[in-house]
Design a protein around this motif. Structure first.
Motif, PDB file in Angstrom:
ATOM      1  N   VAL A 118       4.873  -0.101  -8.840  1.00 27.97           N
ATOM      2  CA  VAL A 118       3.841  -0.419  -7.697  1.00 27.97           C
ATOM      3  C   VAL A 118       4.199  -0.912  -6.638  1.00 27.97           C
ATOM      4  N   ARG A 119       4.649  -0.535  -5.307  1.00 29.60           N
ATOM      5  CA  ARG A 119       5.200  -1.083  -4.216  1.00 29.60           C
ATOM      6  C   ARG A 119       4.461  -2.262  -3.886  1.00 29.60           C
ATOM      7  N   PHE A 120       3.092  -2.078  -3.728  1.00 28.28           N
ATOM      8  CA  PHE A 120       2.203  -3.518  -3.132  1.00 28.28           C
ATOM      9  C   PHE A 120       1.179  -3.536  -4.097  1.00 28.28           C
ATOM     10  N   ALA A 121       0.889  -4.683  -4.514  1.00 30.54           N
ATOM     11  CA  ALA A 121      -0.210  -5.100  -5.376  1.00 30.54           C
ATOM     12  C   ALA A 121      -1.209  -6.474  -4.814  1.00 30.54           C
ATOM     13  N   VAL A 122      -2.363  -6.482  -4.831  1.00 26.59           N
ATOM     14  CA  VAL A 122      -3.078  -7.684  -4.362  1.00 26.59           C
ATOM     15  C   VAL A 122      -3.896  -8.130  -5.857  1.00 26.59           C
ATOM     16  N   THR A 123      -3.313  -9.283  -6.172  1.00 30.20           N
ATOM     17  CA  THR A 123      -4.074  -9.550  -7.405  1.00 30.20           C
ATOM     18  C   THR A 123      -4.635 -10.855  -7.441  1.00 30.20           C
ATOM     19  N   ALA A 124      -5.602 -11.372  -8.280  1.00 30.35           N
ATOM     20  CA  ALA A 124      -6.193 -12.678  -8.026  1.00 30.35           C
ATOM     21  C   ALA A 124      -5.911 -13.655  -9.315  1.00 30.35           C
ATOM     22  N   ASP A 171     -13.773 -13.691 -11.672  1.00 27.14           N
ATOM     23  CA  ASP A 171     -13.981 -14.563 -10.478  1.00 27.14           C
ATOM     24  C   ASP A 171     -14.469 -13.870  -9.069  1.00 27.14           C
ATOM     25  N   GLY A 172     -14.706 -12.442  -9.109  1.00 24.71           N
ATOM     26  CA  GLY A 172     -14.911 -11.699  -7.938  1.00 24.71           C
ATOM     27  C   GLY A 172     -13.795 -11.486  -6.908  1.00 24.71           C
ATOM     28  N   SER A 173     -12.401 -11.769  -7.075  1.00 22.43           N
ATOM     29  CA  SER A 173     -11.360 -11.471  -6.281  1.00 22.43           C
ATOM     30  C   SER A 173     -10.995 -10.150  -6.850  1.00 22.43           C
ATOM     31  N   LEU A 174     -10.111  -9.419  -5.893  1.00 25.91           N
ATOM     32  CA  LEU A 174      -9.780  -8.116  -6.404  1.00 25.91           C
ATOM     33  C   LEU A 174      -8.212  -7.862  -6.250  1.00 25.91           C
ATOM     34  N   VAL A 175      -7.938  -6.804  -7.279  1.00 29.69           N
ATOM     35  CA  VAL A 175      -6.704  -6.329  -7.519  1.00 29.69           C
ATOM     36  C   VAL A 175      -6.855  -5.000  -6.666  1.00 29.69           C
ATOM     37  N   LEU A 176      -5.842  -4.891  -5.752  1.00 34.52           N
ATOM     38  CA  LEU A 176      -5.588  -3.914  -4.865  1.00 34.52           C
ATOM     39  C   LEU A 176      -4.092  -3.231  -5.270  1.00 34.52           C
ATOM     40  N   ARG A 177      -3.985  -1.917  -5.132  1.00 38.59           N
ATOM     41  CA  ARG A 177      -2.802  -1.224  -5.396  1.00 38.59           C
ATOM     42  C   ARG A 177      -2.632  -0.504  -4.236  1.00 38.59           C
ATOM     43  N   LEU A 178      -1.756  -0.172  -3.468  1.00 39.66           N
ATOM     44  CA  LEU A 178      -1.700   0.844  -2.385  1.00 39.66           C
ATOM     45  C   LEU A 178      -0.082   1.297  -2.141  1.00 39.66           C
ATOM     46  N   ASP A 179       0.203   2.225  -2.905  1.00 34.25           N
ATOM     47  CA  ASP A 179       1.506   2.712  -3.135  1.00 34.25           C
ATOM     48  C   ASP A 179       1.947   3.671  -2.280  1.00 34.25           C
ATOM     49  N   ARG A 180       1.089   4.455  -1.488  1.00 35.72           N
ATOM     50  CA  ARG A 180       1.610   5.397  -0.397  1.00 35.72           C
ATOM     51  C   ARG A 180       0.250   5.339   0.405  1.00 35.72           C
ATOM     52  N   ALA A 181       0.826   5.912   1.665  1.00 33.45           N
ATOM     53  CA  ALA A 181      -0.206   6.244   3.038  1.00 33.45           C
ATOM     54  C   ALA A 181      -1.497   6.863   2.748  1.00 33.45           C
ATOM     55  N   GLU A 182      -1.138   7.921   1.768  1.00 37.33           N
ATOM     56  CA  GLU A 182      -2.471   8.864   1.639  1.00 37.33           C
ATOM     57  C   GLU A 182      -3.533   7.994   0.771  1.00 37.33           C
ATOM     58  N   GLY A 183      -3.532   6.942   0.482  1.00 37.71           N
ATOM     59  CA  GLY A 183      -4.407   6.147  -0.380  1.00 37.71           C
ATOM     60  C   GLY A 183      -5.163   5.261   0.393  1.00 37.71           C
ATOM     61  N   LEU A 184      -5.104   5.362   1.813  1.00 39.85           N
ATOM     62  CA  LEU A 184      -5.663   4.439   2.890  1.00 39.85           C
ATOM     63  C   LEU A 184      -7.081   4.704   2.910  1.00 39.85           C
TER      64      LEU A 184
END
Length: 198
Positions: A37-43, A73-86
């Motif tokens: 995965v190219r981008f991840a948001v993790t807590a 804890d309420g934080s979020l893990v996001l994965r955005l791999d491609r533009a079509e996921g926006l």
């Protein structure tokens, strides 16, 4: 040899249902470990997480274009791999009650970058830890309407996330800013923390 019409319709219905119904947690987590995965948001560390995974598949069905995982804890893990996921990512964040807007960076945006944030929690609403390609979203750090120490009144903040994509539509960088009004477009690299470059 021709295929019976009834069989085609049943197969089409089943495939459509599989694409729209969320898969069981076990089925969604295993492939995610194998994907790059190219981008991840993790807590927090995965061991401490209580996950709710909501993937969406691209039109090709190859790999998830985005996924959202809520931590204990309420934080979020996001994965955005491609533009079509926006669009799906934006919809999922809204359904989870997070005041966030996700835009694709546009170098030709006539208004440029949105105004700088007056909120003290700017750098804590979304942060990028030392792990490559990871960041943390803290919805509780997205402030409600308030009176600032200097007496100014500000409305509720929205976390604006601006993503940049390469020619292959894969995520290249992400930046963010707390905004009072969500713009219709934004230039990339709006600040509010380091860009997550791929």
């Amino acid at each position: 040899m021709s295929t019976p019409t009834g069989f085609k319709q049943r197969l089409e219905s089943e495939l459509s249902a599989m694409a729209t119904d969320p898969a069981p947690l076990r089925a969604t987590r295993a492939p995610a470990r194998r994907l790059r995965v190219r981008f991840a948001v993790t807590a927090v560390a995965a061991a401490a997480a209580t996950a709710v995974v909501v993937p969406t598949l691209s039109g090709s069905g190859a790999s998830p274009a985005y996924a959202v995982t809520k931590q204990g804890d309420g934080s979020l893990v996001l994965r955005l791999d491609r533009a079509e996921g926006l669009p799906g990512l934006q919809k999922q964040l809204k359904e989870m009650g997070v005041r966030a807007a996700v835009l694709e960076g546009d170098k030709k945006c006539p208004t440029g970058a949105p105004p700088e944030s007056p909120w003290a929690t700017e750098d804590y609403a979304m942060t990028f830890p030392a792990q490559p390609w990871k960041a943390v979203i803290h919805p509780d750090m997205i402030p409600d309407a308030a009176v600032l120490p200097d007496g100014r009144r500000v409305g509720a903040a929205t976390l604006l996330v601006v993503a940049e994509f390469g020619k292959d539509h894969s995520t290249q960088a992400v930046s963010f800013r707390l905004v009072e009004k969500v713009p219709t477009c934004s230039v990339p690299g709006i600040g509010g923390g380091p860009d997550a470059h791929m």
